[in-house]
Design a protein around this motif. Structure first.
Motif, PDB file in Angstrom:
ATOM      1  N   ALA A  18      47.219  42.564  52.075  1.00 44.38           N
ATOM      2  CA  ALA A  18      46.611  42.248  50.779  1.00 44.38           C
ATOM      3  C   ALA A  18      47.256  43.144  49.730  1.00 44.38           C
ATOM      4  CB  ALA A  18      45.102  42.469  50.806  1.00 44.38           C
ATOM      5  N   VAL A  63      46.591  43.651  46.626  1.00 45.14           N
ATOM      6  CA  VAL A  63      45.691  44.391  45.740  1.00 45.14           C
ATOM      7  C   VAL A  63      45.251  45.716  46.365  1.00 45.14           C
ATOM      8  CG1 VAL A  63      43.562  43.288  46.522  1.00 45.14           C
ATOM      9  CG2 VAL A  63      43.706  44.151  44.175  1.00 45.14           C
ATOM     10  N   CYS A  64      45.337  45.838  47.674  1.00 46.30           N
ATOM     11  CA  CYS A  64      44.928  47.086  48.325  1.00 46.30           C
ATOM     12  C   CYS A  64      45.833  48.260  47.968  1.00 46.30           C
ATOM     13  CB  CYS A  64      44.859  46.918  49.839  1.00 46.30           C
ATOM     14  SG  CYS A  64      43.413  45.968  50.332  1.00 46.30           S
ATOM     15  N   SER A  69      39.120  49.308  51.232  1.00 47.03           N
ATOM     16  CA  SER A  69      39.713  48.823  52.468  1.00 47.03           C
ATOM     17  C   SER A  69      39.575  49.865  53.589  1.00 47.03           C
ATOM     18  CB  SER A  69      41.175  48.485  52.203  1.00 47.03           C
ATOM     19  OG  SER A  69      41.821  48.074  53.366  1.00 47.03           O
ATOM     20  N   GLY A  89      39.075  44.347  50.077  1.00 48.58           N
ATOM     21  CA  GLY A  89      39.811  45.220  49.163  1.00 48.58           C
ATOM     22  C   GLY A  89      39.624  44.814  47.714  1.00 48.58           C
ATOM     23  N   GLU A  90      38.437  45.029  47.211  1.00 46.13           N
ATOM     24  CA  GLU A  90      38.160  44.680  45.813  1.00 46.13           C
ATOM     25  C   GLU A  90      38.085  45.948  44.973  1.00 46.13           C
ATOM     26  OE1 GLU A  90      34.605  42.346  46.217  1.00 46.13           O
ATOM     27  OE2 GLU A  90      35.727  40.540  46.782  1.00 46.13           O
TER      28      GLU A  90
END
Ligand code: FMN
Ligand code: SF4
Ligand code: FES
Lengths: 157, 401
Positions: free
Chosen positions: B161, B163-164, B173, B179-180
């Motif tokens: 991901a 964005v992580c 994460s 993973g926000e």
């Protein structure tokens, strides 16, 4: 799922919980190993993991659905992933995908009928200086040509 | 894949270094001395955001807590970036030594390397390396005889991901969550991993620190431009004869880079990866530096045969896929920008619509929650602007009034 398979899976999960601990932070490492061994994380596995980490199974599913390397549906025993990001795209990934599709008789995103190989795209693997690149399971291959890619895939046991 | 060391040359990162040297030196200094050296060096984070490294270390050092963490961000997911891979394969000593120095300076006893899942093939050799360090007491308890200084490093694998790589998403994460990205403040330096003060540093930032500790900030400052001190690693790929990782001083011109890598027919250069900006040949005399074009170091070269609208489409498809979907400007905005590109491709657009999309892109920069949605409009805006003739003539659309 057969009873023996379930027992095997439970033993595996217990081993992983012992190795990483039963806290939420252990979730991804546990999922990673289950994914690696079984190539997917079944509903049953999700429930058993949730039980041990004392979280709701939906939480486990929600995490699996977020990460592109984790899946809750079975795939082929081998995962062949071709980089589709910009540099590999420029350096001929289309020709590689076409050659593999032709050779395996499946489209990208599909699995061979004998469940041996799943063909997928992935995003930039950090090998752009050796584009085009692809991964077969957790090994990577670079500077590919269609012939080379086909040979590698045909060599998968 | 490559193994062992390639012969590389560079003034700072690729200069000679003896394993453990930064740790030895750091343990002979006070924490304040180390922070002073870092501050004086002017080093800024190499992960893209360019935050002063000394400030981040000071803030984490000043946070009061029984437990702190130092995280090495090895998520390297920006398309066109691969310098951290080279550092981890060929120069692990630079990265790990600086993590130990960081642990000593900020008062952390645990280091975590967040390694992108795509680099799983590196994990065995990295773990072997850590084991060597433990044997030599460069990790573990009372490191190099320093009473009470304990520090160890473990490696955590990402799961694909992009964005992580954003530090708060990375922390989510690590905590076993989606993973926000988090709202900030609070910042990780106060409330990070498991709620504890956490310092997140890029692989290259750490590698640079090892050299600064050993050779001093004055030495480091002799390299670079007036406002951007030192050197930077560049991941260079695309249409050139010699793609690869190069160490260059800040202040290097784009045209010099093109010369160096043998890019003879370049018409466009994307600086900063998919989320960076795209320059045309009239801008090749601009310099890579914080005062001109700041960058995490990805340079992708396009020659005259490339269709820039297709390039842009590839970037936007990436962002549509990688948006975590948490906030609307990014989740919907990237889809809308991609739709706009398809409209241009099919010659079914009006300039009124394109102008609306440009406004949307500007809004996304301001209203998105994290750096992904704040920077994904960059290629859209810069490619449509810098290659408008090509794009709007190619589509057969009228003049660009
Ligand atoms: C979408 C997104 C992806 C990022 N990916 C990375 C990455 O792969 N590696 C990295 O070091 N920083 C990445 N960053 C920046 C980090 O949030 C953070 O600023 C950095 O790790 C801090 O280290 P530094 O100060 O040493 O640069 C990313 C930021 C965003 C918004
Ligand atoms: S900007 Fe995009 S990636 Fe970042 S939080 Fe919003 S939706 Fe998620
Ligand atoms: S674009 Fe394919 S590895 Fe980077």
């Amino acid at each position: 799922m057969f009873v023996e398979e379930k027992t095997g899976l439970i033993e595996e999960i217990d081993k992983l919980v012992a190795k990483y601990g039963n806290t939420r932070s252990s979730l991804l490492p546990i999922l990673h190993e289950i994914q690696k061994k079984y190539r997917y994380i079944s509903d049953f596995a999700q429930q058993e993991i949730a039980k041990r980490l004392k979280i709701h199974p939906v939480e486990v599913y929600s995490v699996i659905s977020f990460y592109s390397f984790l899946n809750s549906e079975p795939k082929g025993r081998n995962l062949v992933r071709i980089c589709k990001s910009i540099v590999c795209d420029m350096k001929g990934k289309d020709a590689i995908v076409k050659a593999l599709e032709r050779e395996l008789g499946i489209k990208i995103g599909e699995t061979t009928p004998d469940k041996k190989i799943t063909l997928e795209y992935l995003n930039c693997m950090g090998l752009c200086d050796h584009a085009p690149a692809m991964a077969i399971n957790d090994r990577v291959y670079t500077d590919l040509t269609p012939e080379k890619a086909v040979e590698l895939v045909n060599n998968i046991k | 894949m490559e193994s062992g060391k390639t012969k590389r040359s560079g003034t700072v990162i690729f200069s000679a270094y003896e394993r453990g040297a930064a740790i030895k030196k750091a343990l002979s200094l006070s924490r304040n001395d180390i922070l002073f050296e870092l501050k004086n060096s002017g080093l800024k984070g190499r992960g893209g955001a360019g935050f002063p490294t000394a400030t981040k270390w000071m803030l984490t050092a000043a946070a009061v807590s029984d437990k702190k963490y130092l995280i090495c961000n090895a998520d390297e997911g920006e398309p066109g970036t691969f310098k951290d891979r080279v550092l981890l394969i060929e120069y692990p000593e630079l990265v790990f030594d600086a993590m130990v120095v960081g642990g000593y300076t900020i008062g952390a006893d645990e280091g975590i390397v967040y390694l992108r899942g795509e680099y799983e093939y590196l994990i065995d050799s990295l773990n072997d390396y850590l084991e060597e360090m433990r044997k030599d007491n460069l990790l573990g308890e009372n490191i190099l005889g320093k009473n009470g200084f304990n520090f160890d490093i473990k490696i955590f694998l990402g799961e694909g991901a992009y964005v992580c790589g954003e530090e708060t998403a990375l922390i989510e994460s690590l905590e076993g969550q989606r993973g926000e990205a988090r709202n900030r403040p609070p910042y990780p330096v106060n409330t990070g991993y498991l709620g504890k003060p956490t310092c997140v540093n890029n692989v290259e930032t750490l590698a640079t620190i090892s050299h600064i500790i050993v050779k001093g900030s004055e030495w480091y400052k002799q390299f670079g431009s007036d406002k951007s001190k030192g050197t930077k690693l560049f991941s260079i790929s695309g249409d050139c004869e010699r793609p690869g990782v190069y160490e260059l001083e800040w202040g290097t011109k784009i045209s010099e880079v093109l010369e160096l890598v043998g890019a003879k027919d370049a018409k466009a250069v994307q600086v900063g990866g998919a989320s960076g900006i795209c320059l045309n040949s009239s801008q090749f005399d601009r310099t890579l530096a914080y005062e001109d074009i700041p960058t995490g170091g990805s340079i992708i070269i396009f020659n005259k045969s490339r269709n820039m609208l297709k390039v842009l489409k590839n970037f936007m498809e990436f962002f549509v896929e990688e948006s975590c979907g948490q906030c609307t400007p990014c989740r919907i905005g990237n889809v809308k920008l991609l739709e706009g590109i398809k409209m241009i491709e099919e010659n079914k657009f009006t300039f009124k619509q394109i102008n609306k999309l440009k406004e949307l892109a500007e809004t996304m920069k301001i209203a998105s929650k994290c750096g992904l949605g704040q920077s994904s409009p960059n290629p859209f805006l810069s490619i449509l602007e810098n290659f408008k003739d090509e794009i709007f003539n190619h589509s057969g659309g009228g003049s660009y009034a």
